[in-house]
Design a protein around this motif. Structure first.
Motif, short mmCIF file in Angstrom:
data_model
loop_
_atom_site.label_atom_id
_atom_site.label_comp_id
_atom_site.label_asym_id
_atom_site.label_seq_id
_atom_site.Cartn_x
_atom_site.Cartn_y
_atom_site.Cartn_z
N GLU A 118 -13.45 20.86 36.33
CA GLU A 118 -12.30 21.63 36.37
C GLU A 118 -11.79 21.75 37.73
O GLU A 118 -12.64 22.08 38.61
N ASN A 119 -10.36 21.71 37.70
CA ASN A 119 -9.76 21.81 39.13
C ASN A 119 -10.08 20.88 40.43
O ASN A 119 -9.65 20.80 41.31
N VAL A 120 -10.94 19.90 39.93
CA VAL A 120 -11.07 18.93 40.98
C VAL A 120 -10.91 17.45 40.73
O VAL A 120 -10.02 16.87 41.26
N GLY A 121 -10.95 17.17 39.42
CA GLY A 121 -10.52 15.87 38.81
C GLY A 121 -11.15 15.13 37.77
O GLY A 121 -12.20 15.84 37.21
N SER A 122 -11.09 13.74 37.61
CA SER A 122 -11.80 13.18 36.61
C SER A 122 -12.30 11.79 37.37
O SER A 122 -11.75 11.29 38.31
N LEU A 123 -13.10 11.20 36.47
CA LEU A 123 -13.75 9.74 36.99
C LEU A 123 -14.15 9.08 35.96
O LEU A 123 -15.17 9.56 35.12
N THR A 124 -13.59 7.87 35.83
CA THR A 124 -14.08 6.93 34.73
C THR A 124 -14.58 5.68 35.16
O THR A 124 -13.92 5.03 36.18
N ASN A 125 -15.80 5.26 34.87
CA ASN A 125 -16.27 3.75 35.37
C ASN A 125 -16.85 3.16 34.16
O ASN A 125 -17.49 3.65 33.39
N THR A 126 -16.84 1.64 34.15
CA THR A 126 -17.74 1.16 33.20
C THR A 126 -18.77 0.63 33.91
O THR A 126 -19.19 0.72 35.29
N VAL A 127 -19.96 -0.09 33.17
CA VAL A 127 -21.09 0.07 33.86
C VAL A 127 -21.37 -1.96 33.75
O VAL A 127 -21.25 -2.39 32.64
N LEU A 128 -21.86 -2.26 34.94
CA LEU A 128 -22.23 -3.69 35.09
C LEU A 128 -23.95 -3.68 35.45
O LEU A 128 -24.32 -2.57 35.81
N PHE A 167 -32.76 8.02 26.71
CA PHE A 167 -31.16 7.64 27.01
C PHE A 167 -31.65 6.74 28.23
O PHE A 167 -31.95 7.15 29.04
N ASN A 168 -30.90 5.45 28.02
CA ASN A 168 -30.68 4.46 29.15
C ASN A 168 -29.26 4.03 29.28
O ASN A 168 -28.57 3.57 28.19
N LEU A 169 -28.66 4.26 30.37
CA LEU A 169 -27.23 3.86 30.60
C LEU A 169 -27.16 2.15 30.75
O LEU A 169 -28.12 1.61 31.41
N ALA A 170 -26.54 1.53 29.96
CA ALA A 170 -26.41 0.07 29.87
C ALA A 170 -25.32 -0.50 30.22
O ALA A 170 -24.23 -0.09 30.10
N PRO A 171 -25.35 -1.99 30.58
CA PRO A 171 -24.17 -2.50 30.92
C PRO A 171 -23.03 -2.52 29.90
O PRO A 171 -23.64 -2.69 28.50
N GLY A 172 -21.96 -2.37 29.76
CA GLY A 172 -21.04 -2.26 28.85
C GLY A 172 -20.49 -0.89 28.48
O GLY A 172 -19.42 -0.68 28.04
N ASP A 173 -21.28 0.16 28.80
CA ASP A 173 -20.95 1.46 28.66
C ASP A 173 -19.86 2.01 29.74
O ASP A 173 -19.59 1.18 30.68
N THR A 174 -18.97 3.03 29.25
CA THR A 174 -18.04 3.58 30.06
C THR A 174 -18.63 5.10 30.25
O THR A 174 -18.94 5.74 29.43
N VAL A 175 -18.48 5.53 31.58
CA VAL A 175 -18.98 6.88 32.06
C VAL A 175 -17.66 7.64 32.45
O VAL A 175 -16.84 7.33 33.12
N GLU A 176 -17.50 8.77 31.68
CA GLU A 176 -16.36 9.58 31.91
C GLU A 176 -16.85 10.98 32.48
O GLU A 176 -17.59 11.64 31.60
N ILE A 177 -16.44 11.55 33.57
CA ILE A 177 -16.93 12.84 34.13
C ILE A 177 -15.55 13.47 34.36
O ILE A 177 -14.48 13.01 35.00
N ARG A 178 -15.65 14.84 34.14
CA ARG A 178 -14.38 15.63 34.55
C ARG A 178 -15.07 16.74 35.08
O ARG A 178 -15.97 17.52 34.63
#
Length: 293
Positions: free
Chosen positions: A272-282, A259-270
């Motif tokens: 519990e009880n802390v929050g979420s984080l969503t970022n696109t890749v360049l 697996f290789n993270l690539a430009p154009g991908d979107t990463v979502e992290i959650r």
């Protein structure tokens, strides 16, 4: 997964002025004066709690833009090989597997610098992957927000974006694999320490490509190889952080080597009880042109 709504945030209002406040969902309660996040981390937790309680003036959340909740001289550091999955992944990728076996079992953790506050991005902003790395990965991590006294004051979600193939070539390349433009993203709010326990928080990550999920992983902070709080003295006993520091506690989710993270991908992290984080890749060059840090 997440049910705590109250977070300390940093934001710009409609005039472009930067403030801090309490995000409670539909409204943000602004803290008085011109306090910074750094000012909350210059005092002990009990005093910070009193300061946060003074938030009052309500602003519609939809009228502001949330910024990374770090400012001043605050830094982000990170720990590595704190989950068995991280140890196994490092052993798979590296030419020096015994280094990671040894650090996993050692009393002293692996710690490394990640970013100053001004280089950190937040939810909705792009992250980057290096063009000179064949394998790049997002690393979802719980971040400990630590004050100037070495106390844990709160928690954030961190994406410790990493150039896996660079570190795998030689462990001494770790700074290049970990520290570059667009490699550090932090959720837009800090959950105060008094609002949640972190013993068994569910962590999830999803990578989307052309609208489809191409990677999904889950873990729990209950799988830490060592107590997260036990990492703190190794960082704060021998350095001073007058505006506080975020210590990212390592990842328990690492994709396979194909697996290789690539430009154009979107990463979502959650978390519990802390929050979420969503970022696109360049790519880093594109990131530098668009973000400029």
């Amino acid at each position: 997964m997440e049910n705590i709504r109250t977070r300390v945030v940093r934001f710009t209002d409609q005039t472009g002025q930067i403030h801090i406040g309490l995000d409670e969902g539909e409204v943000i309660k602004r803290l008085p004066g011109e306090w910074r996040i750094a000012d909350l981390l210059r005092v002990r937790v009990d005093t910070m709690r009193e300061m946060v309680a003074t938030a009052s003036a309500e602003i519609p959340a939809e009228s502001v833009r949330l910024l990374a909740p770090l400012d001043g001289l605050t830094e982000v550091w990170a720990a590595g090989v704190t989950y068995s999955r991280s140890r196994d992944a490092r052993v798979e990728e590296t030419t020096e597997p015994t280094v990671y076996d040894r650090i996993y079992e050692a009393e002293r953790p692996e710690l490394f610098f990640k970013a100053p506050a001004w280089r950190v991005v937040t939810d909705g902003q792009p992250i980057a992957v290096r063009e000179d790395s064949a394998i790049n990965v997002p690393e979802p991590e719980l971040g400990l927000v630590i004050n100037a006294f070495g106390e844990i004051a709160g928690y954030v979600v961190v994406n410790d974006v990493s150039s896996r193939s660079i570190e795998g070539d030689n462990p001494l390349y770790l700074p290049q694999a970990k520290i570059y433009a667009g490699s550090c993203s932090v959720s837009s709010g800090i959950v105060p320490v008094w609002l949640t326990d972190i013993a068994a928080l569910e962590i999830g990550m999803w990578v989307y490509r052309a609208g489809a999920v191409v990677f999904e992983g889950r873990t729990s902070t209950s799988s830490f190889h060592r107590p997260a709080a036990g990492l703190v003295p190794y960082l704060t006993s021998f350095m001073r952080f007058p505006d506080g520091v975020v210590l990212s506690t390592g990842t328990g989710i690492v994709p396979e080597l194909d697996f290789n993270l690539a430009p154009g991908d979107t990463v979502e992290i959650r978390i519990e009880n802390v929050g979420s984080l969503t970022n696109t890749v360049l790519r880093t060059a594109e990131w530098l042109d668009s973000v400029g840090s």
